[in-house]
Design a protein around this motif. Structure first.
Motif, PDB file in Angstrom:
ATOM      1  N   ASP A   1     -17.902   2.916  22.987  1.00 12.24           N
ATOM      2  CA  ASP A   1     -18.166   1.925  24.040  1.00 12.24           C
ATOM      3  C   ASP A   1     -17.790   2.478  25.410  1.00 12.24           C
ATOM      4  OD1 ASP A   1     -19.064   0.155  22.144  1.00 12.24           O
ATOM      5  OD2 ASP A   1     -17.221  -1.051  22.107  1.00 12.24           O
ATOM      6  N   TYR A   2     -16.650   3.172  25.463  1.00 16.78           N
ATOM      7  CA  TYR A   2     -16.199   3.762  26.724  1.00 16.78           C
ATOM      8  C   TYR A   2     -17.206   4.808  27.225  1.00 16.78           C
ATOM      9  CZ  TYR A   2     -13.194   6.404  29.958  1.00 16.78           C
ATOM     10  OH  TYR A   2     -12.677   7.047  31.052  1.00 16.78           O
ATOM     11  N   ALA A   3     -17.665   5.661  26.314  1.00 14.39           N
ATOM     12  CA  ALA A   3     -18.621   6.707  26.686  1.00 14.39           C
ATOM     13  C   ALA A   3     -19.944   6.109  27.157  1.00 14.39           C
ATOM     14  CB  ALA A   3     -18.861   7.638  25.502  1.00 14.39           C
ATOM     15  N   LEU A   4     -20.420   5.106  26.446  1.00 12.51           N
ATOM     16  CA  LEU A   4     -21.690   4.466  26.817  1.00 12.51           C
ATOM     17  C   LEU A   4     -21.571   3.761  28.160  1.00 12.51           C
ATOM     18  CD1 LEU A   4     -22.633   2.967  23.334  1.00 12.51           C
ATOM     19  CD2 LEU A   4     -23.732   4.913  24.454  1.00 12.51           C
ATOM     20  N   SER A   5     -20.423   3.151  28.391  1.00  9.31           N
ATOM     21  CA  SER A   5     -20.190   2.477  29.663  1.00  9.31           C
ATOM     22  C   SER A   5     -20.226   3.466  30.820  1.00  9.31           C
ATOM     23  CB  SER A   5     -18.833   1.758  29.618  1.00  9.31           C
ATOM     24  OG  SER A   5     -18.412   1.368  30.888  1.00  9.31           O
ATOM     25  N   ARG A   6     -19.592   4.600  30.636  1.00  2.00           N
ATOM     26  CA  ARG A   6     -19.586   5.626  31.699  1.00  2.00           C
ATOM     27  C   ARG A   6     -20.987   6.202  31.922  1.00  2.00           C
ATOM     28  NH1 ARG A   6     -14.927   8.216  33.587  1.00  2.00           N
ATOM     29  NH2 ARG A   6     -16.021  10.217  33.596  1.00  2.00           N
ATOM     30  N   ALA A   7     -21.745   6.306  30.820  1.00  2.00           N
ATOM     31  CA  ALA A   7     -23.109   6.842  30.929  1.00  2.00           C
ATOM     32  C   ALA A   7     -24.100   5.784  31.408  1.00  2.00           C
ATOM     33  CB  ALA A   7     -23.556   7.392  29.581  1.00  2.00           C
ATOM     34  N   ARG A   8     -23.668   4.504  31.397  1.00  4.14           N
ATOM     35  CA  ARG A   8     -24.509   3.379  31.810  1.00  4.14           C
ATOM     36  C   ARG A   8     -25.773   3.266  30.964  1.00  4.14           C
ATOM     37  NH1 ARG A   8     -23.958   3.522  38.486  1.00  4.14           N
ATOM     38  NH2 ARG A   8     -21.675   3.290  38.497  1.00  4.14           N
ATOM     39  N   VAL A   9     -25.565   3.388  29.665  1.00  6.22           N
ATOM     40  CA  VAL A   9     -26.674   3.199  28.727  1.00  6.22           C
ATOM     41  C   VAL A   9     -26.217   2.250  27.628  1.00  6.22           C
ATOM     42  CG1 VAL A   9     -27.727   5.467  29.148  1.00  6.22           C
ATOM     43  CG2 VAL A   9     -26.020   5.213  27.332  1.00  6.22           C
ATOM     44  N   SER A  10     -27.173   1.621  26.974  1.00  5.34           N
ATOM     45  CA  SER A  10     -26.847   0.736  25.862  1.00  5.34           C
ATOM     46  C   SER A  10     -26.748   1.547  24.580  1.00  5.34           C
ATOM     47  CB  SER A  10     -27.935  -0.326  25.712  1.00  5.34           C
ATOM     48  OG  SER A  10     -29.140   0.280  25.266  1.00  5.34           O
ATOM     49  N   ALA A  11     -26.138   0.950  23.568  1.00  3.91           N
ATOM     50  CA  ALA A  11     -26.000   1.623  22.274  1.00  3.91           C
ATOM     51  C   ALA A  11     -27.359   1.976  21.692  1.00  3.91           C
ATOM     52  CB  ALA A  11     -25.221   0.734  21.305  1.00  3.91           C
ATOM     53  N   GLN A  12     -28.345   1.137  21.913  1.00  2.00           N
ATOM     54  CA  GLN A  12     -29.689   1.360  21.366  1.00  2.00           C
ATOM     55  C   GLN A  12     -30.392   2.552  22.007  1.00  2.00           C
ATOM     56  OE1 GLN A  12     -28.495  -1.759  22.305  1.00  2.00           O
ATOM     57  NE2 GLN A  12     -27.999  -2.119  20.140  1.00  2.00           N
ATOM     58  N   ASP A  13     -29.892   2.973  23.169  1.00  2.00           N
ATOM     59  CA  ASP A  13     -30.527   4.087  23.884  1.00  2.00           C
ATOM     60  C   ASP A  13     -29.848   5.431  23.620  1.00  2.00           C
ATOM     61  OD1 ASP A  13     -32.487   2.531  25.122  1.00  2.00           O
ATOM     62  OD2 ASP A  13     -31.156   1.990  26.783  1.00  2.00           O
ATOM     63  N   ALA A  14     -28.864   5.418  22.715  1.00  2.00           N
ATOM     64  CA  ALA A  14     -28.083   6.636  22.479  1.00  2.00           C
ATOM     65  C   ALA A  14     -28.253   7.147  21.055  1.00  2.00           C
ATOM     66  CB  ALA A  14     -26.608   6.375  22.764  1.00  2.00           C
ATOM     67  N   LEU A  15     -28.075   8.453  20.897  1.00  2.00           N
ATOM     68  CA  LEU A  15     -28.100   9.099  19.588  1.00  2.00           C
ATOM     69  C   LEU A  15     -26.889  10.005  19.465  1.00  2.00           C
ATOM     70  CD1 LEU A  15     -29.672   9.773  16.920  1.00  2.00           C
ATOM     71  CD2 LEU A  15     -30.667  11.711  18.176  1.00  2.00           C
ATOM     72  N   MET A  16     -26.110   9.816  18.386  1.00  2.00           N
ATOM     73  CA  MET A  16     -24.938  10.650  18.109  1.00  2.00           C
ATOM     74  C   MET A  16     -25.304  11.773  17.160  1.00  2.00           C
ATOM     75  SD  MET A  16     -21.614  11.091  18.407  1.00  2.00           S
ATOM     76  CE  MET A  16     -20.639  12.424  17.672  1.00  2.00           C
ATOM     77  N   ILE A  17     -24.801  12.968  17.429  1.00  2.00           N
ATOM     78  CA  ILE A  17     -25.014  14.116  16.551  1.00  2.00           C
ATOM     79  C   ILE A  17     -23.660  14.712  16.199  1.00  2.00           C
ATOM     80  CG2 ILE A  17     -26.031  16.412  16.323  1.00  2.00           C
ATOM     81  CD1 ILE A  17     -27.901  15.172  18.767  1.00  2.00           C
ATOM     82  N   GLY A  18     -23.336  14.735  14.898  1.00  2.00           N
ATOM     83  CA  GLY A  18     -22.050  15.278  14.494  1.00  2.00           C
ATOM     84  C   GLY A  18     -22.026  15.680  13.037  1.00  2.00           C
ATOM     85  N   ASP A  19     -20.998  16.451  12.677  1.00  2.00           N
ATOM     86  CA  ASP A  19     -20.926  17.024  11.330  1.00  2.00           C
ATOM     87  C   ASP A  19     -20.003  16.244  10.397  1.00  2.00           C
ATOM     88  OD1 ASP A  19     -18.088  18.822  10.946  1.00  2.00           O
ATOM     89  OD2 ASP A  19     -18.597  18.130  12.944  1.00  2.00           O
ATOM     90  N   ASN A  20     -19.288  15.254  10.936  1.00  2.00           N
ATOM     91  CA  ASN A  20     -18.272  14.569  10.129  1.00  2.00           C
ATOM     92  C   ASN A  20     -18.705  13.141   9.819  1.00  2.00           C
ATOM     93  OD1 ASN A  20     -15.835  13.147   9.323  1.00  2.00           O
ATOM     94  ND2 ASN A  20     -14.690  14.938  10.055  1.00  2.00           N
ATOM     95  N   LEU A  21     -18.896  12.865   8.537  1.00  2.00           N
ATOM     96  CA  LEU A  21     -19.342  11.526   8.128  1.00  2.00           C
ATOM     97  C   LEU A  21     -18.303  10.459   8.449  1.00  2.00           C
ATOM     98  CD1 LEU A  21     -20.942  12.384   4.665  1.00  2.00           C
ATOM     99  CD2 LEU A  21     -22.184  11.525   6.660  1.00  2.00           C
ATOM    100  N   ASN A  22     -17.016  10.817   8.339  1.00  2.00           N
ATOM    101  CA  ASN A  22     -15.957   9.825   8.500  1.00  2.00           C
ATOM    102  C   ASN A  22     -15.603   9.528   9.949  1.00  2.00           C
ATOM    103  OD1 ASN A  22     -15.584   9.502   5.690  1.00  2.00           O
ATOM    104  ND2 ASN A  22     -14.365  11.375   5.631  1.00  2.00           N
ATOM    105  N   THR A  23     -15.911  10.441  10.851  1.00  2.00           N
ATOM    106  CA  THR A  23     -15.590  10.201  12.262  1.00  2.00           C
ATOM    107  C   THR A  23     -16.852  10.029  13.098  1.00  2.00           C
ATOM    108  OG1 THR A  23     -15.404  12.604  12.621  1.00  2.00           O
ATOM    109  CG2 THR A  23     -13.373  11.384  12.191  1.00  2.00           C
ATOM    110  N   ASP A  24     -17.724  11.040  13.104  1.00  2.00           N
ATOM    111  CA  ASP A  24     -18.925  10.993  13.936  1.00  2.00           C
ATOM    112  C   ASP A  24     -19.913   9.925  13.481  1.00  2.00           C
ATOM    113  OD1 ASP A  24     -17.995  13.285  15.366  1.00  2.00           O
ATOM    114  OD2 ASP A  24     -18.748  14.552  13.750  1.00  2.00           O
ATOM    115  N   ILE A  25     -20.272   9.963  12.224  1.00  2.00           N
ATOM    116  CA  ILE A  25     -21.322   9.076  11.715  1.00  2.00           C
ATOM    117  C   ILE A  25     -20.807   7.646  11.550  1.00  2.00           C
ATOM    118  CG2 ILE A  25     -23.071   8.752   9.938  1.00  2.00           C
ATOM    119  CD1 ILE A  25     -23.246  11.384  11.713  1.00  2.00           C
ATOM    120  N   LYS A  26     -19.646   7.512  10.967  1.00  2.00           N
ATOM    121  CA  LYS A  26     -19.061   6.177  10.826  1.00  2.00           C
ATOM    122  C   LYS A  26     -18.782   5.563  12.195  1.00  2.00           C
ATOM    123  CE  LYS A  26     -15.246   3.682   8.634  1.00  2.00           C
ATOM    124  NZ  LYS A  26     -13.991   3.827   7.845  1.00  2.00           N
ATOM    125  N   GLY A  27     -18.300   6.375  13.122  1.00  2.00           N
ATOM    126  CA  GLY A  27     -18.025   5.880  14.466  1.00  2.00           C
ATOM    127  C   GLY A  27     -19.281   5.399  15.169  1.00  2.00           C
TER     128      GLY A  27
END
Length: 231
Positions: free
Chosen positions: A169-195
């Protein structure tokens, strides 16, 4: 038709910055310089035990079970003990050298720089990492990719770690984008993907070793170049 995103969020370690290669190079240097072979510590065992112990400690850190100082001051002592050497002073020397040297290594995951160049100018790009401010800044600079990112959000900076919704939420707020407009890319299911799921952000699981899992992901790739099919 591919979904139109505005912001791409990357994890850093194991996703862009080649943690295992940079780590192995550093450990090989330390093994030679501190003549650990004389203590019957073979380089292969040194690297193997470090990887196992390190992953375990970082998992505990991500879960909030231990603090940063445990990794900094206990990691190498535990490694040496498991290899039959009880020398706390040596462990502190190894830790200090490792922490200063490893982040200065610049190896990236295959096609990392190529995909960043491909995405550059098309999307806002930011990093969310559970790493520490000073260490992650050094990694970005040493690998020459810091200029691709508008923002680097660390758990240390804001007091929340992935998979907490708050860090996204903090990152999206700083980027001024909604969650629906963002895509996360990461290797960790428990932190990146779950987050990402916690924050209602679409997630791409980067799985270069093609590990089996039963989690639901929006996208899964084994090479960063495959992002061209999504973005």
């Amino acid at each position: 038709m591919a979904k139109k995103y505005k912001c791409v969020i990357f994890d850093l370690d194991h996703t862009l910055w080649d943690y295992d290669t940079n780590c192995t190079e550093t450990l090989s240097e330390l093994h030679a310089e501190y003549k650990l072979e004389r203590s019957n510590i073979k380089i292969e065992e040194f690297v193997r035990v470090f990887m196992e112990m390190n992953y375990s400690l970082w998992d505990q850190y991500d879960l909030g079970l231990i603090q940063r100082d445990v990794i900094r001051y206990q990691r190498f002592h535990r490694i040496l003990l498991s290899l039959g050497v009880d020398d706390y002073k040596l462990s502190l020397n190894l830790s200090s050298e490792y922490v200063s040297r490893s982040p200065a290594k610049g190896n990236l995951m295959p096609n990392a720089k190529e995909i960043l160049e491909y995405l550059n100018g098309k999307y806002q790009m930011i990093i969310i990492t559970n790493g520490f401010d000073d260490i992650q800044a050094t990694k970005l600079q040493s690998s020459g990719i810091q200029h691709y990112f508008e923002d680097v959000i660390t758990s240390e900076k804001i007091g929340h770690k992935k998979p907490a919704k708050q860090i996204f939420d903090y990152a999206l707020s700083r980027a001024r984008v909604s969650a629906q407009d963002a895509l996360m890319i990461g290797d960790n299911l428990n932190t990146d993907i779950k987050g990402a799921h916690n924050a209602s952000v679409d997630a791409t699981y980067f799985n270069p070793h093609k590990r089996l899992h039963n989690q639901t992901v929006h996208h899964e790739i084994s090479d960063l170049s495959e992002l061209k099919m999504i973005l």
